[in-house]
Design a protein around this motif. Structure first.
Motif, PDB file in Angstrom:
ATOM      1  N   GLY A 133      61.882  63.718  54.839  1.00 57.62           N
ATOM      2  CA  GLY A 133      63.155  63.635  54.933  1.00 57.62           C
ATOM      3  C   GLY A 133      64.115  62.876  53.903  1.00 57.62           C
ATOM      4  N   ASP A 155      60.512  65.282  51.233  1.00 55.18           N
ATOM      5  CA  ASP A 155      60.035  66.780  51.179  1.00 55.18           C
ATOM      6  C   ASP A 155      61.602  66.783  51.597  1.00 55.18           C
ATOM      7  N   GLU A 156      61.876  68.193  52.504  1.00 51.51           N
ATOM      8  CA  GLU A 156      62.990  69.018  52.382  1.00 51.51           C
ATOM      9  C   GLU A 156      63.893  68.784  53.738  1.00 51.51           C
TER      10      GLU A 156
END
Length: 201
Positions: A133, A155-156
């Motif tokens: 992240g 990604d988150e």
């Protein structure tokens, strides 16, 4: 019929039987020889001595493309992170059984904390894909030092953990004496990387 006629007829029948038996022996012998050749050839192909004429994988997932778009840039001023401060999950994106386990042990020996190890949901054709992240890009770039030609993916996730997805081209970690990890050094931005989006208030 004379005795000679009976004898001749019997000899003719015996000759026909011998001829028939010889033909059957030749036919069956030929069939057995062909079957043995086919069996030996198939066995050689099975163990890899001979190449197979058709190479179609059965029930194997399509590998992900090894080439990918440039990854995210490290945050400005981000320095490398000590391995002992990094937590990683190792995922096997290959058909090599036990690869995640052996690689996890090697990463632990380098000081990285292993959260879990498992098979990846899909195969990967490159060396390694390192997923993190926004807050874990320093960790991702530090782990990437161990996997030359690896790819970093954003990604988150909110934490600083990373996932290491091992690919078909992975062979071994970079030897420890060749890893240049210095927590005082700012991570250089790779050419073509994508800057992180800036938060707007």
């Amino acid at each position: 019929m004379s005795t000679n006629g009976v004898r001749d007829a019997a000899e003719a029948r015996a000759a026909r039987r011998r001829h028939l038996q010889q033909r059957q022996t030749v036919i069956f012998g030929g069939l057995i020889a062909v079957m043995l050749v086919i069996a030996l050839t198939a066995g050689a192909m099975w163990v890899g001595i001979l190449p197979t004429p058709v190479n179609i994988p059965i029930n194997s997932p399509e590998p992900t493309e090894a080439t990918a778009a440039p990854g995210p840039c490290p945050p400005e001023g981000q320095t490398y992170i000590n391995f002992a401060e990094i937590t990683a999950t190792v995922l096997n994106g290959t058909t090599t059984s036990g690869l995640a386990g052996t690689t996890s042990a090697e990463l632990q020996a380098r000081g990285i904390i292993i959260a879990a190890q498992a098979n990846a949901e899909s195969s990967y054709a490159g060396v390694a894909r390192i997923v993190a992240g926004p807050t874990g890009l320093g960790q991702a770039y530090s782990v990437a030092l161990l996997f030359p030609e690896s790819t970093i993916v954003l990604d988150e996730r909110a934490d600083a953990t990373v996932d290491v997805i091992l690919g078909a081209q992975f062979e071994m970690l970079l030897p420890a004496e060749e890893v240049l990890l210095d927590p005082a050094v700012v991570i250089p931005a790779p050419q073509g990387c994508e800057p992180l989006p800036t938060a707007t208030g």
